[in-house]
Design a protein around this motif. Structure first.
Motif, PDB file in Angstrom:
ATOM      1  N   ILE A 195       0.836  -0.882  -0.007  1.00  0.00           N
ATOM      2  CA  ILE A 195       0.105  -0.164  -0.093  1.00  0.00           C
ATOM      3  C   ILE A 195       0.826   0.938   0.047  1.00  0.00           C
ATOM      4  CG2 ILE A 195      -1.765   1.707   1.507  1.00  0.00           C
ATOM      5  CD1 ILE A 195      -2.895  -1.112   2.367  1.00  0.00           C
ATOM      6  N   ALA A 196       0.432   1.900  -0.801  1.00  0.00           N
ATOM      7  CA  ALA A 196       1.708   3.353  -1.096  1.00  0.00           C
ATOM      8  C   ALA A 196       1.445   4.595  -0.285  1.00  0.00           C
ATOM      9  CB  ALA A 196       1.006   3.648  -2.120  1.00  0.00           C
ATOM     10  N   GLU A 197       2.204   5.197   0.266  1.00  0.00           N
ATOM     11  CA  GLU A 197       1.984   5.796   1.539  1.00  0.00           C
ATOM     12  C   GLU A 197       0.696   6.999   1.299  1.00  0.00           C
ATOM     13  OE1 GLU A 197       2.979   6.591   4.888  1.00  0.00           O
ATOM     14  OE2 GLU A 197       3.780   4.614   4.540  1.00  0.00           O
ATOM     15  N   SER A 198       0.613   7.123  -0.391  1.00  0.00           N
ATOM     16  CA  SER A 198      -0.126   8.475  -0.581  1.00  0.00           C
ATOM     17  C   SER A 198      -1.319   7.728  -0.151  1.00  0.00           C
ATOM     18  CB  SER A 198      -0.273   9.423  -2.241  1.00  0.00           C
ATOM     19  OG  SER A 198      -0.127   7.483  -2.806  1.00  0.00           O
ATOM     20  N   ALA A 199      -1.862   6.801  -0.133  1.00  0.00           N
ATOM     21  CA  ALA A 199      -3.259   6.182  -0.137  1.00  0.00           C
ATOM     22  C   ALA A 199      -3.492   5.652   1.588  1.00  0.00           C
ATOM     23  CB  ALA A 199      -3.444   5.065  -0.956  1.00  0.00           C
ATOM     24  N   ARG A 200      -2.390   5.607   2.515  1.00  0.00           N
ATOM     25  CA  ARG A 200      -2.610   5.029   4.027  1.00  0.00           C
ATOM     26  C   ARG A 200      -3.870   5.842   4.627  1.00  0.00           C
ATOM     27  NH1 ARG A 200       0.695   0.971   5.877  1.00  0.00           N
ATOM     28  NH2 ARG A 200       1.485   0.316   4.031  1.00  0.00           N
ATOM     29  N   ASP A 201      -3.901   7.398   3.688  1.00  0.00           N
ATOM     30  CA  ASP A 201      -5.064   7.979   4.791  1.00  0.00           C
ATOM     31  C   ASP A 201      -6.593   7.123   3.931  1.00  0.00           C
ATOM     32  OD1 ASP A 201      -5.192   8.727   2.034  1.00  0.00           O
ATOM     33  OD2 ASP A 201      -5.276  11.192   2.846  1.00  0.00           O
ATOM     34  N   ARG A 202      -6.616   6.030   3.500  1.00  0.00           N
ATOM     35  CA  ARG A 202      -8.066   6.049   3.470  1.00  0.00           C
ATOM     36  C   ARG A 202      -7.808   4.410   4.170  1.00  0.00           C
ATOM     37  NH1 ARG A 202      -8.895   5.893  -1.932  1.00  0.00           N
ATOM     38  NH2 ARG A 202      -6.344   6.123  -3.187  1.00  0.00           N
ATOM     39  N   THR A 203      -7.082   4.075   4.808  1.00  0.00           N
ATOM     40  CA  THR A 203      -7.478   2.863   5.198  1.00  0.00           C
ATOM     41  C   THR A 203      -7.068   3.003   6.735  1.00  0.00           C
ATOM     42  OG1 THR A 203      -4.436   2.661   5.449  1.00  0.00           O
ATOM     43  CG2 THR A 203      -5.484   2.544   3.796  1.00  0.00           C
ATOM     44  N   TYR A 204      -7.488   1.877   7.548  1.00  0.00           N
ATOM     45  CA  TYR A 204      -7.710   1.771   9.407  1.00  0.00           C
ATOM     46  C   TYR A 204      -7.510   0.686   9.556  1.00  0.00           C
ATOM     47  CZ  TYR A 204     -10.358   5.677   7.885  1.00  0.00           C
ATOM     48  OH  TYR A 204     -10.766   6.610   7.045  1.00  0.00           O
ATOM     49  N   PHE A 205      -6.290   0.733  10.100  1.00  0.00           N
ATOM     50  CA  PHE A 205      -5.997  -1.219  10.910  1.00  0.00           C
ATOM     51  C   PHE A 205      -6.426  -0.896  12.303  1.00  0.00           C
ATOM     52  CE2 PHE A 205      -2.784  -3.618  12.431  1.00  0.00           C
ATOM     53  CZ  PHE A 205      -3.102  -5.187  11.843  1.00  0.00           C
ATOM     54  N   MET A 206      -6.562  -2.294  12.273  1.00  0.00           N
ATOM     55  CA  MET A 206      -6.605  -3.148  14.371  1.00  0.00           C
ATOM     56  C   MET A 206      -5.976  -3.777  14.230  1.00  0.00           C
ATOM     57  SD  MET A 206      -9.647  -2.916  16.672  1.00  0.00           S
ATOM     58  CE  MET A 206      -9.995  -3.313  18.360  1.00  0.00           C
ATOM     59  N   LYS A 207      -5.735  -4.264  14.769  1.00  0.00           N
ATOM     60  CA  LYS A 207      -4.811  -5.973  15.384  1.00  0.00           C
ATOM     61  C   LYS A 207      -5.915  -6.738  16.398  1.00  0.00           C
ATOM     62  CE  LYS A 207      -0.766  -8.245  17.176  1.00  0.00           C
ATOM     63  NZ  LYS A 207       0.487  -8.327  17.199  1.00  0.00           N
ATOM     64  N   ALA A 208      -6.885  -6.825  15.626  1.00  0.00           N
ATOM     65  CA  ALA A 208      -7.782  -7.990  16.622  1.00  0.00           C
ATOM     66  C   ALA A 208      -8.257  -8.830  14.813  1.00  0.00           C
ATOM     67  CB  ALA A 208      -9.369  -7.392  15.801  1.00  0.00           C
ATOM     68  N   GLY A 209      -9.237 -10.223  15.883  1.00  0.00           N
ATOM     69  CA  GLY A 209      -9.644 -11.188  15.052  1.00  0.00           C
ATOM     70  C   GLY A 209     -11.629 -10.534  14.579  1.00  0.00           C
ATOM     71  N   LEU A 210     -11.464 -11.514  14.466  1.00  0.00           N
ATOM     72  CA  LEU A 210     -13.150 -11.780  13.598  1.00  0.00           C
ATOM     73  C   LEU A 210     -13.815 -13.622  13.915  1.00  0.00           C
ATOM     74  CD1 LEU A 210     -15.637 -10.626  12.043  1.00  0.00           C
ATOM     75  CD2 LEU A 210     -14.870 -11.860  10.003  1.00  0.00           C
ATOM     76  N   GLY A 211     -14.059 -13.077  15.117  1.00  0.00           N
ATOM     77  CA  GLY A 211     -15.294 -13.981  16.030  1.00  0.00           C
ATOM     78  C   GLY A 211     -16.358 -14.223  15.898  1.00  0.00           C
ATOM     79  N   GLU A 212     -16.716 -15.563  16.531  1.00  0.00           N
ATOM     80  CA  GLU A 212     -18.161 -15.811  16.329  1.00  0.00           C
ATOM     81  C   GLU A 212     -18.940 -14.676  17.793  1.00  0.00           C
ATOM     82  OE1 GLU A 212     -19.170 -19.311  18.489  1.00  0.00           O
ATOM     83  OE2 GLU A 212     -16.984 -20.040  18.851  1.00  0.00           O
ATOM     84  N   LYS A 213     -17.961 -14.293  18.377  1.00  0.00           N
ATOM     85  CA  LYS A 213     -18.395 -13.475  19.862  1.00  0.00           C
ATOM     86  C   LYS A 213     -17.537 -11.887  20.804  1.00  0.00           C
ATOM     87  CE  LYS A 213     -16.268 -16.371  22.915  1.00  0.00           C
ATOM     88  NZ  LYS A 213     -16.847 -17.587  24.406  1.00  0.00           N
ATOM     89  N   ASP A 214     -17.699 -10.990  20.606  1.00  0.00           N
ATOM     90  CA  ASP A 214     -17.206 -10.112  20.876  1.00  0.00           C
ATOM     91  C   ASP A 214     -16.314 -10.685  22.224  1.00  0.00           C
ATOM     92  OD1 ASP A 214     -17.400  -8.491  19.314  1.00  0.00           O
ATOM     93  OD2 ASP A 214     -19.193  -7.746  20.433  1.00  0.00           O
ATOM     94  N   GLU A 215     -14.881 -10.128  22.559  1.00  0.00           N
ATOM     95  CA  GLU A 215     -13.676 -10.214  23.176  1.00  0.00           C
ATOM     96  C   GLU A 215     -13.128  -9.431  23.435  1.00  0.00           C
ATOM     97  OE1 GLU A 215     -12.956 -15.361  23.476  1.00  0.00           O
ATOM     98  OE2 GLU A 215     -13.249 -15.289  21.322  1.00  0.00           O
ATOM     99  N   GLN A 217     -11.194  -8.542  25.841  1.00  0.00           N
ATOM    100  CA  GLN A 217     -10.516  -8.630  27.343  1.00  0.00           C
ATOM    101  C   GLN A 217      -9.113  -9.077  26.203  1.00  0.00           C
ATOM    102  OE1 GLN A 217     -10.337  -6.462  29.493  1.00  0.00           O
ATOM    103  NE2 GLN A 217     -12.996  -5.841  28.838  1.00  0.00           N
ATOM    104  N   ARG A 218      -9.492 -10.533  25.405  1.00  0.00           N
ATOM    105  CA  ARG A 218      -8.383 -11.125  25.089  1.00  0.00           C
ATOM    106  C   ARG A 218      -7.153 -10.360  24.263  1.00  0.00           C
ATOM    107  NH1 ARG A 218     -10.433 -15.779  20.271  1.00  0.00           N
ATOM    108  NH2 ARG A 218      -8.247 -16.685  20.161  1.00  0.00           N
ATOM    109  N   GLU A 219      -6.348 -10.979  24.621  1.00  0.00           N
ATOM    110  CA  GLU A 219      -5.521  -9.682  23.817  1.00  0.00           C
ATOM    111  C   GLU A 219      -4.421 -10.858  22.643  1.00  0.00           C
ATOM    112  OE1 GLU A 219      -2.394  -7.072  23.112  1.00  0.00           O
ATOM    113  OE2 GLU A 219      -3.926  -7.435  24.130  1.00  0.00           O
ATOM    114  N   PRO A 220      -4.721 -10.613  21.424  1.00  0.00           N
ATOM    115  CA  PRO A 220      -5.497  -9.130  20.691  1.00  0.00           C
ATOM    116  C   PRO A 220      -6.881  -9.858  21.140  1.00  0.00           C
ATOM    117  CG  PRO A 220      -3.882  -9.940  19.052  1.00  0.00           C
ATOM    118  CD  PRO A 220      -3.894 -11.206  20.537  1.00  0.00           C
TER     119      PRO A 220
END
Length: 347
Positions: A195-215, A217-220
């Motif tokens: 991903i080019a630096e010029s496009a980074r302002d249109r991206t949002y990242f979070m170190k998290a997983g997609l799960g069946e329920k909200d956790e 407090q889990r790390e990540p």
């Protein structure tokens, strides 16, 4: 005079030019003029079944529905139904009678009514997109002096499972100047270098997983898709990319549970199309019966398989796990009126 002499070569060139000019027609004919008259005369435009977008959708639904009927028919004839082995071609002694794999029951028979293009690198990482030219037609910030209308709102893209390879996201950002992408992966700390630096302002990242329920407090942490959409103030996703190594079943179960009753259109997923890698084999909880019910529940909520390619990496690497255990699918939501692909449906 020999053509080996300078005079002979000049005369030869002149003769060749005269031949070319006399043989080439004065105007370039239409491609259709090359069709034999016996064929072109048999083409009747009024008989074509794809004269409009609505007609193409109707035809796609019919061909898909026929494949569902054949799926049930083929499963019903198998002696192990509903516990059909996922890869019976690898495990049944009578190969000639039951040469099936799981993927044979779920072909991509719903035809994308627009262009379909591959985005991202070749091989693992690239994805196919139905109607890519329609997304590209959405004006970018510099194309309009005023805010875009609701119909031209910036495409919302979610990406789960990045693993340091972001060629798909990079090309989407490059080709769609108004697109914004939300990415989640619990195993890496950010996007890939593509991903080019010029496009980074249109991206949002979070170190998290997609799960069946909200956790939280889990790390990540892990979250359900409805929770993440609420956090981002989104009621709709144009494109959803998922590659979460076998966790897609329970994660999408929770998505269907939620939107079956809480969606803006109950029983229809608020997602335009999905690019997903489906994993089987290692997950002991997934058998033919479980997969079939999960798949058909998705179909019931609008998703249609419009593209498929089996990932043969495990097979070609010669590993002990030689079954075709992964397949890439593109699902298009045929019931979703907000889907950009259906713009102009009633025109």
């Amino acid at each position: 005079m020999s053509i080996r002499t300078p005079q002979g070569r000049v005369i030869g060139v002149v003769i060749l030019l005269i031949f070319i000019l006399t043989c080439i027609p004065s105007s370039t004919p239409s491609t259709l003029t090359f069709l034999p008259s016996s064929i072109s005369s048999r083409i009747r435009p009024e008989r074509l079944k794809w004269s409009s977008l609505r007609d193409r959708l109707s035809l796609s639904e019919k061909t898909w529905q026929r494949s569902v009927e054949l799926r049930h028919q083929m499963a019903g004839l198998h002696p192990d139904n509903p516990q059909i082995p996922l890869f019976p071609a690898q495990t049944l002694a009578d190969f000639g009678k039951y040469p099936y794999t799981l993927w044979d029951f779920f072909p991509a028979t719903w035809t994308c009514p627009h262009d379909i293009q591959r985005v991202g690198r070749l091989g693992d990482g690239g994805k196919w997109v139905c109607g890519m030219s329609l997304y590209e037609a959405i004006p970018g910030p510099a194309d309009s002096k005023s805010a875009p209308s609701a119909a031209d709102a910036a495409p919302v893209i979610y990406s789960f499972g990045i693993n340091g390879e972001s060629s798909f996201e990079a090309e989407m950002l490059e080709r769609l100047p108004s697109a914004q992408i939300w990415g989640y992966d619990f195993s890496v700390n950010g996007w890939g270098a593509q991903i080019a630096e010029s496009a980074r302002d249109r991206t949002y990242f979070m170190k998290a997983g997609l799960g069946e329920k909200d956790e939280a407090q889990r790390e990540p942490p892990f979250f359900t898709l409805p929770t993440l959409m609420a956090k981002n103030n989104h009621s709709y996703i144009d494109i959803l990319k998922i590659d979460i190594e076998g966790n897609e079943y329970k994660a999408l179960d929770s998505v269907m549970d939620h939107f079956e009753v809480n969606g803006e259109v109950p029983g229809v997923l608020p997602i335009g199309q999905v690019m997903i890698e489906i994993h089987v084999g290692d997950n002991k909880d997934v058998n033919f019966d479980r997969f079939s019910k999960w798949w058909e529940r998705l179909e019931g909520m609008g998703m249609r398989p419009t593209w498929m390619e089996v990932n043969l990496m495990a097979v070609t690497l010669g590993s002990k796990k030689s079954d075709p255990r992964c397949a890439e699918y593109v699902w298009v939501n045929a019931k979703d009126g907000r889907n950009l692909l259906w713009r102009g449906l009633d025109a």
